[in-house]
Design a protein around this motif. Structure first.
Motif, PDB file in Angstrom:
ATOM      1  N   TYR A   1       0.835  -1.197   0.000  1.00  0.00           N
ATOM      2  CA  TYR A   1       0.000   0.000   0.000  1.00  0.00           C
ATOM      3  C   TYR A   1       0.872   1.250   0.000  1.00  0.00           C
ATOM      4  CZ  TYR A   1       1.218   0.215   4.931  1.00  0.00           C
ATOM      5  OH  TYR A   1       1.912   0.281   6.106  1.00  0.00           O
TER       6      TYR A   1
ATOM      7  N   ILE B   1      -1.350   8.165   0.681  1.00  0.00           N
ATOM      8  CA  ILE B   1      -1.508   9.174  -0.371  1.00  0.00           C
ATOM      9  C   ILE B   1      -2.069  10.475   0.184  1.00  0.00           C
ATOM     10  CG2 ILE B   1      -1.734   7.480  -2.238  1.00  0.00           C
ATOM     11  CD1 ILE B   1      -4.786   7.856  -2.073  1.00  0.00           C
TER      12      ILE B   1
ATOM     13  N   HIS C   1      -3.733   3.830  -0.667  1.00  0.00           N
ATOM     14  CA  HIS C   1      -3.969   3.250  -1.991  1.00  0.00           C
ATOM     15  C   HIS C   1      -3.242   1.912  -2.073  1.00  0.00           C
ATOM     16  CE1 HIS C   1      -4.475   2.815  -6.283  1.00  0.00           C
ATOM     17  NE2 HIS C   1      -3.171   2.705  -6.428  1.00  0.00           N
ATOM     18  N   TRP C   2      -3.949   0.897  -2.556  1.00  0.00           N
ATOM     19  CA  TRP C   2      -3.383  -0.431  -2.806  1.00  0.00           C
ATOM     20  C   TRP C   2      -3.289  -0.600  -4.317  1.00  0.00           C
ATOM     21  CZ3 TRP C   2      -6.420   0.601   1.361  1.00  0.00           C
ATOM     22  CH2 TRP C   2      -5.979   0.145   2.611  1.00  0.00           C
ATOM     23  N   PRO C   3      -2.105  -0.412  -4.922  1.00  0.00           N
ATOM     24  CA  PRO C   3      -1.986  -0.449  -6.382  1.00  0.00           C
ATOM     25  C   PRO C   3      -2.279  -1.804  -7.011  1.00  0.00           C
ATOM     26  CG  PRO C   3       0.187  -0.272  -5.360  1.00  0.00           C
ATOM     27  CD  PRO C   3      -0.827  -0.120  -4.266  1.00  0.00           C
TER      28      PRO C   3
ATOM     29  N   ASP D   1      -6.125  -1.818  -6.973  1.00  0.00           N
ATOM     30  CA  ASP D   1      -6.769  -0.549  -7.300  1.00  0.00           C
ATOM     31  C   ASP D   1      -7.838  -0.158  -6.278  1.00  0.00           C
ATOM     32  OD1 ASP D   1      -7.077   1.785  -8.751  1.00  0.00           O
ATOM     33  OD2 ASP D   1      -8.636   0.928 -10.040  1.00  0.00           O
ATOM     34  N   GLU D   2      -7.464  -0.157  -5.018  1.00  0.00           N
ATOM     35  CA  GLU D   2      -8.379   0.207  -3.937  1.00  0.00           C
ATOM     36  C   GLU D   2      -7.843   1.449  -3.212  1.00  0.00           C
ATOM     37  OE1 GLU D   2     -11.228   0.169  -3.023  1.00  0.00           O
ATOM     38  OE2 GLU D   2     -11.665  -1.163  -1.360  1.00  0.00           O
ATOM     39  N   ASP D   3      -8.750   2.342  -2.848  1.00  0.00           N
ATOM     40  CA  ASP D   3      -8.421   3.536  -2.081  1.00  0.00           C
ATOM     41  C   ASP D   3      -9.380   3.646  -0.912  1.00  0.00           C
ATOM     42  OD1 ASP D   3      -6.393   4.808  -3.864  1.00  0.00           O
ATOM     43  OD2 ASP D   3      -8.077   4.870  -5.250  1.00  0.00           O
TER      44      ASP D   3
ATOM     45  N   SER E   1     -10.108   6.420   2.383  1.00  0.00           N
ATOM     46  CA  SER E   1      -9.727   7.692   2.983  1.00  0.00           C
ATOM     47  C   SER E   1      -9.846   7.632   4.506  1.00  0.00           C
ATOM     48  CB  SER E   1     -10.619   8.820   2.455  1.00  0.00           C
ATOM     49  OG  SER E   1     -11.930   8.696   2.964  1.00  0.00           O
TER      50      SER E   1
END
Length: 90
Positions: free
Chosen positions: A53, A56, A63-65, A68-70, A72
């Motif tokens: 992760y 950001i 963010h987990w590239p 593709d998870e974000d 807040s």
């Protein structure tokens, strides 16, 4: 009489992700934990993907590239889980 209130935005220092929860450690000393099930992408991810992760936005989210998870900090504080995937039969 008016009173000025300064709102301090919560910022992440670090996180821990286990098989059951996501724990965010904030710069003001608070700790927030939410169930891993709040994110279907993280629930379906491998342990290796969960550990990859990035913090950001100057500490405003994660963010987990690989998946593709974000998520807040604000969403965690307000108790807003990730939206479930939408299926399309088109």
């Amino acid at each position: 009489m008016s009173t000025a209130i300064e709102i301090v935005e919560a910022r992440l220092n670090r996180i821990e992700v286990t098989d059951i929860e996501i724990t965010a450690f904030l710069s003001d000393g608070r700790r927030i934990s939410v169930p891993l099930a709040w994110s279907w992408r993280l629930s379906d991810a491998t342990p290796k993907q969960r550990q990859n992760y990035e913090i950001i936005g100057n500490g405003q989210g994660i963010h987990w590239p690989d998946i593709d998870e974000d998520i807040s900090v604000e969403g965690m504080l307000l108790g807003i889980p990730a939206r479930h995937r939408q299926f399309s039969f088109a």
